[in-house]
Write a protein that holds these residues in place. Structure first.
Motif, mmCIF file in Angstrom:
data_model
loop_
_atom_site.group_PDB
_atom_site.id
_atom_site.type_symbol
_atom_site.label_atom_id
_atom_site.label_comp_id
_atom_site.label_asym_id
_atom_site.label_seq_id
_atom_site.Cartn_x
_atom_site.Cartn_y
_atom_site.Cartn_z
ATOM 1 N N ARG A 31 0.831 -1.089 0.003
ATOM 2 C CA ARG A 31 -0.045 0.134 -0.031
ATOM 3 C C ARG A 31 0.959 1.305 0.031
ATOM 4 O O ARG A 31 1.731 1.342 1.101
ATOM 5 N N MET A 32 0.860 1.973 -1.073
ATOM 6 C CA MET A 32 1.643 3.120 -1.398
ATOM 7 C C MET A 32 1.107 4.473 -0.615
ATOM 8 O O MET A 32 0.070 4.894 -0.730
ATOM 9 N N ILE A 33 2.119 5.201 0.232
ATOM 10 C CA ILE A 33 2.039 6.368 0.494
ATOM 11 C C ILE A 33 3.045 7.315 -0.115
ATOM 12 O O ILE A 33 4.097 7.469 0.402
ATOM 13 N N PRO A 34 2.675 8.095 -1.139
ATOM 14 C CA PRO A 34 3.834 9.187 -1.635
ATOM 15 C C PRO A 34 3.783 10.332 -0.605
ATOM 16 O O PRO A 34 2.863 10.943 -0.182
ATOM 17 N N LEU A 35 4.968 10.958 -0.419
ATOM 18 C CA LEU A 35 5.224 12.057 0.353
ATOM 19 C C LEU A 35 6.268 12.991 -0.559
ATOM 20 O O LEU A 35 7.158 12.609 -1.260
ATOM 21 N N GLY A 36 5.869 14.251 -0.344
ATOM 22 C CA GLY A 36 7.030 15.217 -1.031
ATOM 23 C C GLY A 36 8.257 15.334 -0.312
ATOM 24 O O GLY A 36 8.449 14.872 0.817
ATOM 25 N N HIS A 37 9.156 16.024 -1.040
ATOM 26 C CA HIS A 37 10.741 16.024 -0.503
ATOM 27 C C HIS A 37 10.335 16.686 0.913
ATOM 28 O O HIS A 37 11.199 16.466 1.798
ATOM 29 N N ALA A 38 9.453 17.734 0.984
ATOM 30 C CA ALA A 38 9.773 18.546 2.206
ATOM 31 C C ALA A 38 9.141 17.637 3.370
ATOM 32 O O ALA A 38 9.477 18.035 4.616
ATOM 33 N N ASP A 39 8.435 16.726 3.349
ATOM 34 C CA ASP A 39 7.757 15.650 4.322
ATOM 35 C C ASP A 39 8.382 14.446 4.590
ATOM 36 O O ASP A 39 8.328 13.882 5.729
ATOM 37 N N TYR A 40 9.222 13.884 3.502
ATOM 38 C CA TYR A 40 9.567 12.555 3.670
ATOM 39 C C TYR A 40 10.669 12.449 4.616
ATOM 40 O O TYR A 40 10.012 11.424 5.689
ATOM 41 N N TYR A 41 11.761 13.023 4.781
ATOM 42 C CA TYR A 41 12.782 12.654 5.836
ATOM 43 C C TYR A 41 12.140 12.996 7.136
ATOM 44 O O TYR A 41 12.305 12.271 8.297
ATOM 45 N N PRO A 42 11.454 13.926 7.460
ATOM 46 C CA PRO A 42 10.898 14.227 8.732
ATOM 47 C C PRO A 42 9.903 13.259 9.199
ATOM 48 O O PRO A 42 10.092 12.939 10.484
ATOM 49 N N PHE A 43 9.249 12.838 8.224
ATOM 50 C CA PHE A 43 8.147 11.492 8.805
ATOM 51 C C PHE A 43 9.235 10.466 9.177
ATOM 52 O O PHE A 43 8.698 9.759 10.084
ATOM 53 N N LEU A 44 10.191 10.099 8.349
ATOM 54 C CA LEU A 44 10.661 8.697 8.597
ATOM 55 C C LEU A 44 11.660 9.081 10.005
ATOM 56 O O LEU A 44 12.185 8.204 10.917
ATOM 57 N N GLN A 45 12.186 10.425 10.397
ATOM 58 C CA GLN A 45 13.006 10.637 11.399
ATOM 59 C C GLN A 45 12.103 10.790 12.718
ATOM 60 O O GLN A 45 12.779 10.883 13.925
ATOM 61 N N ASP A 46 10.647 10.553 12.798
ATOM 62 C CA ASP A 46 10.089 10.520 13.818
ATOM 63 C C ASP A 46 9.506 9.006 14.033
ATOM 64 O O ASP A 46 8.817 8.614 13.718
ATOM 65 N N PRO A 47 10.190 8.586 15.103
ATOM 66 C CA PRO A 47 9.971 7.173 15.964
ATOM 67 C C PRO A 47 8.517 7.012 16.132
ATOM 68 O O PRO A 47 7.832 5.908 15.928
ATOM 69 N N ALA A 48 7.747 8.097 16.537
ATOM 70 C CA ALA A 48 6.359 7.926 16.832
ATOM 71 C C ALA A 48 5.444 7.414 15.637
ATOM 72 O O ALA A 48 4.500 6.512 15.545
ATOM 73 N N ASN A 49 5.966 7.842 14.387
ATOM 74 C CA ASN A 49 5.390 7.280 13.034
ATOM 75 C C ASN A 49 5.530 5.783 12.861
ATOM 76 O O ASN A 49 4.795 5.205 12.385
#
Length: 568
Positions: A428-446
């Motif tokens: 199941r794909m969730i595309p994210l823009g450059h502005a959001d991608y790494y901050p999303f991965l860097q949050d262990p809560a996600n």
């Protein structure tokens, strides 16, 4: 280099689909952002541009805010290699009202800010495993803010009432570092942007918060004048910057403008070739190499771009990605040769080949390693399917993949989906823009919430030469704090022990063997699936008026904007 004398004037225009992860140097760890940070912040040591880069031994930090490199000969490095005394350059000014000089206290404040638990530095282990008392300071900082939504006042109160024993202002113009173990790579660690000095004004803002971004102070040749996250950025000349205080940068430009807009590489290339932009922003638009990066003489450490990372704490599908056989099944399922084709069609001239280990060639600790071999690197669906059945998923499963929505990333995600579909896994794909991608991965809560199971980021070594830790420590040492680069929250006591042993080794041969053992350990755990080895420098397309644009391997092959100039 052109050989012509640089001219002053003109606004450099960048265009493309990328964004900065953070404007705050204490938090930013996205190499693309490093282009901009280099223009307004400085470190004790930094990397000069190398016009003809042929060997990693050329990529060494030199004094920036410091006046000289500590050595045994000049008495600034202690005989036991545990104490570094760093004198600061005089006359470096903050663009405050009124302008004032950067002091050793600003440097100390900068190191404290890197440990903040709001947006912590992505490679904080470089400091916690090296500088005396940094780990305790970092842990205490996290504990003090646990269970709260800290304010800027809360953060400042902690920082101003707690010290890092190993980072001390001897006087206004001298900083002293005390280490827990000798570290031959310590100058490289001090060249990281996390160690940028911070003025007292930063006590009034949350790290990388809106107020911070609106009040960034500069000690570089340019200052931020306008920023809308993920959309646009403008910089102007810093009026208090002086060339005689900066041995690395110049101020040839009138300013810099970045337009961040979703666009294909072809669209970005057309904009540059038609004169509507000067350089690409995050899009791999290339031109032919002027040197052969596969030549052994051009012995640079390669990047891992992309690699597949597993969320090791995901609750999805009964914790499927926490199970070794599921990760091994996916490791066998992937067709790496198809990945090469995707990138080759996207960016001709980029040198790449299938990756099989966490440490790519040319980096400290690399040895040939392929624990999940498949014929021609094309995958082995039959073996992968058998492992998935052994893991208890004979009826298949559905996993969530987060990916960037630009350049080759959608195609990479689609290729992975096709590979995994062959063994009964639906993505199941969730595309994210450059502005959001790494901050999303860097949050262990996600990660803990099951916001993703798989993703395909990239990793470029932070430095070259003695750089065993530059892959394995940020990516795999236990670190589940917001801002982490251990995106999947991988945690293994034996891996942590081996990393500590490698860091403590005084013999280079012993250290290299230990880094290889860490590589073998995380690959046996299938913590990631290495996909492609990527050349450390890419010949990005330059507009017709751009001169002396030098690619910087320490900022992921992007150009040094602090030294190029424009023809009128």
């Amino acid at each position: 280099m052109t050989g012509a004398s640089p001219r002053r004037g003109g606004v450099l225009r960048l265009y493309g689909p990328g964004s900065m992860d953070h404007v705050d140097p204490a938090s930013s760890y996205y190499m693309l952002s490093g282009q901009i940070l280099r223009l307004f912040t400085r470190q004790l040591f930094a990397y000069p541009p190398i016009p003809v880069l042929r060997d990693w031994r050329q990529v060494v930090p030199v004094p920036d805010l410091a006046t000289e490199m500590p050595t045994l000969a000049n008495g600034l490095l202690s005989d036991d290699h545990l104490t570094y005394t760093v004198p600061l350059r005089r006359g470096v000014l903050w663009d405050t009202e009124p302008a004032r000089e950067v002091t050793a206290h600003d440097v100390v404040r900068g190191f404290k800010r890197a440990a903040n638990p709001v947006f912590r530095g992505g490679a904080i282990h470089y400091y916690t495993s090296t500088i005396r008392g940094f780990a305790r300071f970092s842990d205490d900082y996290t504990a003090a803010m646990a269970g709260t939504e800290p304010t800027a006042r809360d953060l400042a109160a902690f920082q101003n009432s707690h010290d890092i024993p190993g980072v001390r202002a001897v006087d206004d113009h001298t900083v002293r570092f005390e280490l827990v173990r000798p570290a031959l790579d310590f100058p490289h660690i001090l060249a990281m942007t996390f160690g940028s000095p911070a003025p007292a004004e930063y006590d009034g803002y949350l790290p990388d918060g809106p107020d911070f971004r609106a009040n960034v102070r500069s000690i570089g040749p340019y200052r931020l004048s306008h920023y809308v996250h993920g959309r646009e950025l403008r910089m102007e000349r810093n009026p208090v910057w002086r060339q005689e205080t900066d041995p690395i940068r110049h101020q040839y430009l009138d300013g810099v403008e970045v337009v961040m807009e979703k666009a294909t590489p072809d669209q970005v290339g057309e904009r540059i070739r038609s004169g509507g932009a000067d350089l690409s922003w995050a899009s791999p638009v290339t031109e032919p190499y002027d040197v052969n990066p596969t030549d052994p003489g051009n012995n640079l450490g390669y990047a891992l771009n992309p690699y597949l990372v597993f969320n090791m704490v995901s609750p999805n599908e009964d914790g499927a990605t926490t199970k070794l056989k599921v990760r091994q099944a996916i490791s066998y399922a992937v067709d790496r040769t198809a990945m090469v084709t995707i990138f080759d069609e996207l960016s001709a001239g980029t040198v790449m080949w299938p990756a099989t280990s966490a440490i790519p060639p040319g980096n400290y600790g690399y040895r040939e390693l392929d624990p999940y071999p498949t014929p021609g690197f094309r995958g082995d669906p039959e073996k992968a399917r058998a492992l998935l059945v052994e893991a208890g998923y004979a009826d298949g499963l559905t996993l969530t993949m987060v990916h960037r929505d630009v350049d080759a990333n959608p195609e990479v995600a689609e290729s992975l989906a096709a590979d995994l579909a062959k063994i009964g896994i639906t993505l199941r794909m969730i595309p994210l823009g450059h502005a959001d991608y790494y901050p999303f991965l860097q949050d262990p809560a996600n990660a803990r919430a099951g916001g993703w199971d798989l993703s395909a980021p990239a990793w470029t070594p932070d430095w070259f030469g003695n750089n065993g830790r530059a892959f394995l420590q940020p990516m795999f040492q236990t670190n589940e704090t917001r801002g982490t680069s251990n995106y999947g929250c991988y945690s293994d006591p034996e891996t942590d022990r081996l990393i500590e042993a490698a860091l403590s080794a005084t013999d280079q041969g012993e250290a290299e063997e230990l880094w290889h053992r860490v590589d073998a350990r995380v690959m046996a755990d299938a913590a990631i699936v290495p996909l492609l080895v990527h050349a450390p420098t890419i010949p990005h397309l330059r507009g017709a008026r751009v001169r002396d644009a030098v690619p910087m391997p320490t900022i992921d092959r992007w150009f040094d904007l602090a030294n190029l100039w424009l023809e009128p």
